[in-house]
Design a protein around this motif. Structure first.
Motif, PDB file in Angstrom:
ATOM      1  N   SER A 179       0.697  -1.023  -0.056  1.00  0.00           N
ATOM      2  CA  SER A 179       0.012  -0.131   0.018  1.00  0.00           C
ATOM      3  C   SER A 179       0.784   1.232   0.035  1.00  0.00           C
ATOM      4  N   PHE A 180       0.849   2.070  -1.026  1.00  0.00           N
ATOM      5  CA  PHE A 180       1.657   3.188  -1.108  1.00  0.00           C
ATOM      6  C   PHE A 180       1.386   4.198  -0.134  1.00  0.00           C
ATOM      7  N   GLY A 181       0.168   4.316   0.063  1.00  0.00           N
ATOM      8  CA  GLY A 181      -0.558   5.352   0.916  1.00  0.00           C
ATOM      9  C   GLY A 181      -0.088   5.021   2.395  1.00  0.00           C
ATOM     10  N   GLU A 182       0.142   3.927   2.590  1.00  0.00           N
ATOM     11  CA  GLU A 182       0.459   3.544   4.172  1.00  0.00           C
ATOM     12  C   GLU A 182       1.799   3.802   4.114  1.00  0.00           C
ATOM     13  N   VAL A 183       2.748   3.737   3.027  1.00  0.00           N
ATOM     14  CA  VAL A 183       4.186   4.112   3.266  1.00  0.00           C
ATOM     15  C   VAL A 183       4.095   5.542   3.315  1.00  0.00           C
ATOM     16  N   VAL A 184       3.711   6.311   2.533  1.00  0.00           N
ATOM     17  CA  VAL A 184       3.796   7.898   2.081  1.00  0.00           C
ATOM     18  C   VAL A 184       3.284   8.577   3.656  1.00  0.00           C
ATOM     19  N   GLU A 185       2.150   8.317   4.093  1.00  0.00           N
ATOM     20  CA  GLU A 185       1.635   8.868   5.174  1.00  0.00           C
ATOM     21  C   GLU A 185       2.414   8.821   6.598  1.00  0.00           C
ATOM     22  N   ALA A 186       3.080   7.449   6.607  1.00  0.00           N
ATOM     23  CA  ALA A 186       3.762   7.165   7.783  1.00  0.00           C
ATOM     24  C   ALA A 186       5.271   7.889   7.567  1.00  0.00           C
ATOM     25  N   ALA A 190      13.617  -4.068  -5.201  1.00  0.00           N
ATOM     26  CA  ALA A 190      12.488  -3.424  -5.311  1.00  0.00           C
ATOM     27  C   ALA A 190      11.254  -4.134  -4.556  1.00  0.00           C
ATOM     28  N   ALA A 191      10.451  -3.258  -3.933  1.00  0.00           N
ATOM     29  CA  ALA A 191       9.302  -3.795  -3.326  1.00  0.00           C
ATOM     30  C   ALA A 191       8.202  -3.349  -4.338  1.00  0.00           C
ATOM     31  N   PRO A 192       7.320  -4.480  -4.280  1.00  0.00           N
ATOM     32  CA  PRO A 192       5.807  -4.172  -5.388  1.00  0.00           C
ATOM     33  C   PRO A 192       5.130  -3.161  -4.821  1.00  0.00           C
ATOM     34  N   ILE A 193       4.939  -2.194  -5.401  1.00  0.00           N
ATOM     35  CA  ILE A 193       3.968  -1.235  -5.265  1.00  0.00           C
ATOM     36  C   ILE A 193       2.819  -1.272  -5.886  1.00  0.00           C
ATOM     37  N   ASN A 194       1.510  -1.246  -5.052  1.00  0.00           N
ATOM     38  CA  ASN A 194       0.173  -1.137  -5.858  1.00  0.00           C
ATOM     39  C   ASN A 194      -0.016   0.114  -6.291  1.00  0.00           C
ATOM     40  N   VAL A 195       0.196   0.282  -7.532  1.00  0.00           N
ATOM     41  CA  VAL A 195       0.074   1.693  -8.278  1.00  0.00           C
ATOM     42  C   VAL A 195      -1.437   1.857  -8.334  1.00  0.00           C
ATOM     43  N   THR A 196      -2.011   1.051  -8.370  1.00  0.00           N
ATOM     44  CA  THR A 196      -3.547   1.421  -9.177  1.00  0.00           C
ATOM     45  C   THR A 196      -4.290   1.900  -7.804  1.00  0.00           C
ATOM     46  N   GLU A 197      -3.781   1.898  -6.676  1.00  0.00           N
ATOM     47  CA  GLU A 197      -4.413   2.286  -5.330  1.00  0.00           C
ATOM     48  C   GLU A 197      -3.569   3.469  -4.791  1.00  0.00           C
ATOM     49  N   ALA A 198      -2.849   4.207  -5.625  1.00  0.00           N
ATOM     50  CA  ALA A 198      -1.915   5.212  -5.061  1.00  0.00           C
ATOM     51  C   ALA A 198      -2.894   6.533  -4.912  1.00  0.00           C
ATOM     52  N   GLY A 199      -3.982   6.737  -5.745  1.00  0.00           N
ATOM     53  CA  GLY A 199      -5.028   7.567  -5.480  1.00  0.00           C
ATOM     54  C   GLY A 199      -4.048   9.043  -5.316  1.00  0.00           C
ATOM     55  N   GLU A 200      -4.367   9.565  -4.095  1.00  0.00           N
ATOM     56  CA  GLU A 200      -3.968  11.124  -4.134  1.00  0.00           C
ATOM     57  C   GLU A 200      -2.411  11.113  -3.899  1.00  0.00           C
ATOM     58  N   PHE A 201      -1.832   9.984  -3.507  1.00  0.00           N
ATOM     59  CA  PHE A 201      -0.380   9.920  -3.502  1.00  0.00           C
ATOM     60  C   PHE A 201       0.487   9.797  -4.706  1.00  0.00           C
ATOM     61  N   ARG A 202       0.019   9.746  -6.023  1.00  0.00           N
ATOM     62  CA  ARG A 202       0.608   9.529  -7.336  1.00  0.00           C
ATOM     63  C   ARG A 202       1.683  10.389  -7.453  1.00  0.00           C
ATOM     64  N   SER A 203       1.543  11.586  -6.863  1.00  0.00           N
ATOM     65  CA  SER A 203       2.688  12.990  -7.114  1.00  0.00           C
ATOM     66  C   SER A 203       3.814  12.303  -6.621  1.00  0.00           C
ATOM     67  N   ARG A 204       3.779  11.332  -5.323  1.00  0.00           N
ATOM     68  CA  ARG A 204       4.872  11.056  -4.619  1.00  0.00           C
ATOM     69  C   ARG A 204       5.807   9.907  -5.350  1.00  0.00           C
ATOM     70  N   PHE A 205       5.200   9.587  -6.651  1.00  0.00           N
ATOM     71  CA  PHE A 205       5.834   8.770  -7.451  1.00  0.00           C
ATOM     72  C   PHE A 205       7.299   9.555  -8.030  1.00  0.00           C
ATOM     73  N   TYR A 206       7.131  10.741  -8.023  1.00  0.00           N
ATOM     74  CA  TYR A 206       8.303  11.619  -8.385  1.00  0.00           C
ATOM     75  C   TYR A 206       9.167  12.323  -7.238  1.00  0.00           C
ATOM     76  N   ASP A 207       8.959  11.648  -5.760  1.00  0.00           N
ATOM     77  CA  ASP A 207       9.902  11.794  -4.993  1.00  0.00           C
ATOM     78  C   ASP A 207      11.121  10.996  -4.897  1.00  0.00           C
ATOM     79  N   ALA A 208      12.245  11.738  -5.269  1.00  0.00           N
ATOM     80  CA  ALA A 208      13.359  10.814  -5.688  1.00  0.00           C
ATOM     81  C   ALA A 208      13.900   9.867  -4.682  1.00  0.00           C
ATOM     82  N   ASP A 209      13.881  10.571  -3.275  1.00  0.00           N
ATOM     83  CA  ASP A 209      14.625   9.842  -2.433  1.00  0.00           C
ATOM     84  C   ASP A 209      13.740   8.470  -1.783  1.00  0.00           C
ATOM     85  N   LEU A 210      12.355   9.044  -1.802  1.00  0.00           N
ATOM     86  CA  LEU A 210      11.509   7.997  -1.411  1.00  0.00           C
ATOM     87  C   LEU A 210      11.493   6.734  -2.271  1.00  0.00           C
TER      88      LEU A 210
END
Length: 389
Positions: free
Chosen positions: A177-184, A204-224
């Motif tokens: 869950s990408f959201g559970e990563v980003v929020e924490a 590489a961890a398999p990220i569920n991109v289909t449920e990224a929703g409001e956090f999609r912009s964080r795919f461009y967070d290079a460090d994360l």
């Protein structure tokens, strides 16, 4: 006949490309290990004032382009730089805490981004390195850095992710869950903690991109994203470094993590020997069900626990039939009391140094609850269960 031959050639081409890609990735992984070794000499050598180890990281003619008040362009030689960590200071902790943020390799050249935290100065340095592979060894040939104010401390939290890409033995896709990563991630870092990632297989961890929703912009967070693409294997983790463990949920969290004995060892060390916090959110609670303490008892035994229960699942769906166990049922069989709230709201349960959340909406609250515990003196940490809706 022509079409059949064409398809055969296409298949052979794809197989060949896959083989070449895999081989190149393996070669790059080996180079990253060697590059990390050079950076470790730099980070550890400067953190513990070990001049010879620090010197080993550099080519003798390396250029260090630094800055200081009143001087924006300040060339420093390797000898001068190493000298800052020599003499009476040698062998003494300097208060510097280093982390490699990213590595990019092209043949015999690499660029590296690292951060150096100095909590005593309220500072964070961003170091940028250029390395070359010379005589089969990677050496720093250039370095520059910039400084920024920082509230970051020496405390670290370890995020535990699953490596599973599919549900069980099926080909049904599953992911973190990408959201559970980003929020924490945001909550912990805002509180001054450094976040590391571990997964059963590393990389590489398999990220569920289909449920990224409001956090999609964080795919461009290079460090994360670099951290998620290069998670540590359990064998690379020193549990003594961590104040907390956070089991991340997602559709794959029930596979690979719960039965991983090395991950259990790490969590047990953090909880018992470090006096740290164990936490989980949503399906991440699956990672707690087999976790035993040194006396053989289950960590969740006699405790109040939340997570994503089976009654919230689509039990007629194909993925559900792949589940190796049911979270609520298993928690209760281990002696835990499983608690939930309304399905569509965040809900967190704190029981001593165990923090669990019901769903992805709870991720930020879980992180904040962990931070609240870590900020209290040991004799003031919570002894009774508490709920947060």
């Amino acid at each position: 006949m022509y079409i059949v031959r064409f398809l055969r050639c296409l298949v052979l081409l794809l197989v060949g490309l896959a083989t070449v890609t895999h081989a190149r990735a393996a070669d790059e992984d080996l180079e990253r290990v060697a590059i990390t070794r050079a950076l470790t000499d730099y980070i550890d050598g400067s953190a513990h004032a070990r001049p010879e180890q620090l010197r080993r990281a550099f080519h003798p003619d390396a250029r260090l382009l630094l800055s200081r008040p009143g001087t924006a362009y300040w060339p420093v030689s390797v000898d001068e730089y190493v000298g800052w960590f020599s003499g009476a200071k040698a062998g003494q902790p300097t208060g510097r805490i280093g982390n490699v943020l990213s590595i990019d390799v092209e043949a015999d050249t690499a660029t590296v981004k690292a951060e150096i935290l100095v909590p005593s100065q309220g500072a964070r340095f961003i170091d940028l390195f250029l390395l070359r592979k010379l005589d089969a060894q990677w050496k720093i040939v250039a370095k520059t850095a910039t400084r920024e104010p920082s509230r970051r401390s020496a405390d670290r939290v370890l995020f535990v992710l699953s490596s599973a890409k599919f549900h069980g033995a099926s080909r049904l896709p599953a992911g973190v869950s990408f959201g559970e990563v980003v929020e924490a991630w945001d909550a912990f870092r805002a509180a001054g903690l450094t976040v590391d990632f571990v997964s059963p297989e590393g990389n590489a961890a398999p990220i569920n991109v289909t449920e990224a929703g409001e956090f999609r912009s964080r795919f461009y967070d290079a460090d994360l994203m670099y951290a998620l693409e290069h998670t540590h294997a359990p064998s690379q983790i020193d549990p003594a470094r961590y104040r907390a463990v956070y089991f991340v949920g997602g559709s794959n969290a029930i596979y690979g993590v719960p039965e991983n004995s090395r991950l259990q060892d790490i969590a047990r060390h953090v909880y018992e020997r470090n006096g740290g916090v164990v936490s989980a959110v949503c399906h991440g609670t699956a990672g707690l069900v087999n976790l035993k303490l040194s006396d053989g008892s289950y960590l969740i035994g006699g405790k109040r626990v939340s997570g994503y229960p089976e009654e919230f699942e689509r039990q007629d769906a194909a993925y559900f039939k792949e589940f190796p166990f049911l979270i609520r049922k298993t928690v209760e069989s281990r002696g835990g009391t499983f608690l939930t709230s309304a399905r569509d709201q965040g809900y967190v349960v704190v029981d001593g140094r165990l923090v669990t959340g019901q769903n992805y909406l709870s991720a930020k609250q879980v992180a904040q609850a962990v931070v609240a515990i870590l900020r209290k003196p040991a004799d003031q940490q919570p002894k009774q269960a508490a709920e947060k809706g």
